[in-house]
Design a protein around this motif. Sequence first.
Motif, short mmCIF file in Angstrom:
data_model
loop_
_atom_site.label_atom_id
_atom_site.label_comp_id
_atom_site.label_asym_id
_atom_site.label_seq_id
_atom_site.Cartn_x
_atom_site.Cartn_y
_atom_site.Cartn_z
N GLN A 21 34.87 -12.59 -38.51
CA GLN A 21 34.10 -13.57 -37.74
C GLN A 21 32.86 -12.95 -37.12
O GLN A 21 31.79 -13.53 -37.14
N ARG A 22 33.00 -11.76 -36.56
CA ARG A 22 31.87 -11.10 -35.91
C ARG A 22 30.75 -10.82 -36.92
O ARG A 22 29.58 -11.05 -36.65
N ASP A 23 31.14 -10.35 -38.11
CA ASP A 23 30.14 -10.07 -39.14
C ASP A 23 29.43 -11.33 -39.60
O ASP A 23 28.22 -11.32 -39.83
N LEU A 24 30.17 -12.43 -39.73
CA LEU A 24 29.57 -13.69 -40.16
C LEU A 24 28.57 -14.19 -39.11
O LEU A 24 27.47 -14.63 -39.44
N TYR A 25 28.94 -14.10 -37.84
CA TYR A 25 28.06 -14.52 -36.75
C TYR A 25 26.77 -13.70 -36.77
O TYR A 25 25.67 -14.24 -36.69
N LYS A 26 26.91 -12.39 -36.91
CA LYS A 26 25.73 -11.51 -36.96
C LYS A 26 24.89 -11.79 -38.20
O LYS A 26 23.65 -11.70 -38.16
N TYR A 27 25.54 -12.11 -39.29
CA TYR A 27 24.84 -12.43 -40.54
C TYR A 27 23.90 -13.62 -40.33
O TYR A 27 22.73 -13.59 -40.72
N PHE A 28 24.42 -14.69 -39.70
CA PHE A 28 23.58 -15.87 -39.46
C PHE A 28 22.45 -15.56 -38.48
O PHE A 28 21.33 -16.02 -38.67
N LEU A 29 22.74 -14.80 -37.44
CA LEU A 29 21.68 -14.41 -36.49
C LEU A 29 20.55 -13.70 -37.21
O LEU A 29 19.38 -14.03 -37.05
N LYS A 30 20.93 -12.73 -38.03
CA LYS A 30 19.93 -11.95 -38.76
C LYS A 30 19.16 -12.83 -39.74
O LYS A 30 17.95 -12.71 -39.87
N TRP A 31 19.86 -13.74 -40.42
CA TRP A 31 19.22 -14.61 -41.40
C TRP A 31 18.11 -15.42 -40.76
O TRP A 31 16.99 -15.49 -41.28
N PHE A 32 18.39 -16.05 -39.63
CA PHE A 32 17.39 -16.89 -38.97
C PHE A 32 16.27 -16.04 -38.34
O PHE A 32 15.10 -16.42 -38.37
N GLU A 33 16.62 -14.89 -37.78
CA GLU A 33 15.60 -14.03 -37.18
C GLU A 33 14.63 -13.49 -38.23
O GLU A 33 13.43 -13.39 -37.97
N GLN A 34 15.13 -13.16 -39.41
CA GLN A 34 14.25 -12.67 -40.47
C GLN A 34 13.25 -13.73 -40.92
O GLN A 34 12.18 -13.40 -41.42
N ARG A 35 13.58 -14.98 -40.74
CA ARG A 35 12.69 -16.07 -41.13
C ARG A 35 11.93 -16.65 -39.94
O ARG A 35 11.39 -17.73 -40.00
N HIS A 36 11.93 -15.91 -38.83
CA HIS A 36 11.14 -16.20 -37.63
C HIS A 36 11.55 -17.49 -36.92
O HIS A 36 10.71 -18.18 -36.36
N TYR A 37 12.83 -17.79 -36.94
CA TYR A 37 13.35 -18.92 -36.18
C TYR A 37 13.79 -18.43 -34.80
O TYR A 37 14.35 -17.33 -34.68
#
Length: 170
Positions: A21-37
């Motif tokens: 769960q922790r990895d999935l949460y971090k994955y989504f955070l990183k995904w949106f941050e990389q696209r400047h959201y």
Amino acid sequence: MAQKDFIGPDQTIKRTLIYNQRDLYKYFLKWFEQRHYDIIELEYDEKILETGVRKINWRWIPEKKVEYYVKTIIDFRFEARVKDVMVEDSKGHKKKMQEGSVEGKFRAYICRDVEDDWKLNKEHPTKRLLREMYDKLVSKKKMSKYEDEIKEDMKQIMNDLRTYVKTYKY
């Protein structure tokens, strides 16, 4: 009040798997941050039910301000019903993972007049009309470009989540 233009129907992905769960949460955070959201977390809730199952919910509103007048937004809701399990990896290390069902729901839209500068009021009754004319005549091409960009982001997040839940190996 800002005007919302929804881009297509809501999209949902459901899957049962063993994951972290922790990895999935971090994955989504990183995904949106990389696209400047910029991520606005509206809620995060974690409950343990009578059966020992954990129910995890969160709702994010990732938004990207593309100009003073316009934001693109992906409304993201996540729900999981999981149990903690101990899993041994290929090197013999034991890890605490989660096993159960996950569901991701996505809704994309473009928010115009985000600063509410062009609202209908008594002092300037024609302001709203001018905004509508601007939208129809001048900014149509720009809005089409923003719509294409958010459609592409939706397509990518959906594909990335599908790939993640299909290929995640403990």
